[in-house]
Design a protein around this motif. Sequence first.
Motif, short mmCIF file in Angstrom:
data_model
loop_
_atom_site.label_atom_id
_atom_site.label_comp_id
_atom_site.label_asym_id
_atom_site.label_seq_id
_atom_site.Cartn_x
_atom_site.Cartn_y
_atom_site.Cartn_z
N TRP A 1 0.83 -1.20 0.00
CA TRP A 1 0.00 0.00 0.00
C TRP A 1 0.86 1.26 0.00
O TRP A 1 0.59 2.21 -0.72
CB TRP A 1 -0.93 0.00 1.21
N LEU A 2 1.93 1.24 0.79
CA LEU A 2 2.82 2.41 0.86
C LEU A 2 3.51 2.63 -0.47
O LEU A 2 3.64 3.77 -0.94
CB LEU A 2 3.84 2.23 1.98
N ASP A 3 3.96 1.56 -1.12
CA ASP A 3 4.61 1.69 -2.43
C ASP A 3 3.64 2.28 -3.46
O ASP A 3 4.00 3.16 -4.24
CB ASP A 3 5.12 0.34 -2.92
N LEU A 4 2.41 1.80 -3.46
CA LEU A 4 1.41 2.31 -4.39
C LEU A 4 1.12 3.78 -4.11
O LEU A 4 0.95 4.59 -5.05
CB LEU A 4 0.12 1.50 -4.29
N LYS A 5 1.09 4.15 -2.86
CA LYS A 5 0.84 5.54 -2.48
C LYS A 5 1.97 6.44 -2.95
O LYS A 5 1.73 7.53 -3.49
CB LYS A 5 0.69 5.64 -0.96
#
Length: 208
Positions: free
Chosen positions: A167-171
């Motif tokens: 999720w953090l990478d996508l954000k």
Amino acid sequence: MYRYFFKRFFDILLSLIAIVILSPLYLIIVVCVRIWMGSPILFSQERIGKGEKIFKMYKFRSMTNVKDENGNLLNEQQRLNKFGIMLRSTSLDELPELFSILMGNMSIVGPRPLRACDLPYFKENERVRHSVRGGLIPPDGLSLEPITTYEEQFEYEVDYVNNISLWLDLKVIFYTLIILFKRVNENYGIDERPHLKEYRIKQGFEIK
């Protein structure tokens, strides 16, 4: 599980797909760099990788080789032309880093790999950033600012290392897409930030 397996799996898969899809763009940029920048086509520099191991990173050249009457290269601002500014503003100069990702020296998302000579100028709490692969897309993009200070950059990077997730990478990727539009509109390519070594020396930083 994502941090130790799937992140690397996605790095290999996505970088390979991107290289294949973008191959025509690579060819176009190669020709344009050769015409407006000269040779060599690529700029290479030793950077700090995972575990503080040094690797050679490649980018498309974004500056000319214009020299003064004594044969010395002019400063960066004087060596930039419109094409070089465009490459930097759109981050197209960084496309060769996809090969570094494929080979395992970098990741799609991760801390910026800084110069090898900058290594002694990190504060101890900042060095945790080197426990993961450096990234093509840095987490300080979460600031939504085209340029951050080193203190801001490292704060985002340390927080990223401690909280890696899909999720953090996508954000980070999504926020970086927003920043790219800002960079083009604000002529990011002509902005110049001192390298970490020079920045810390100016601050009076002492190597321990």
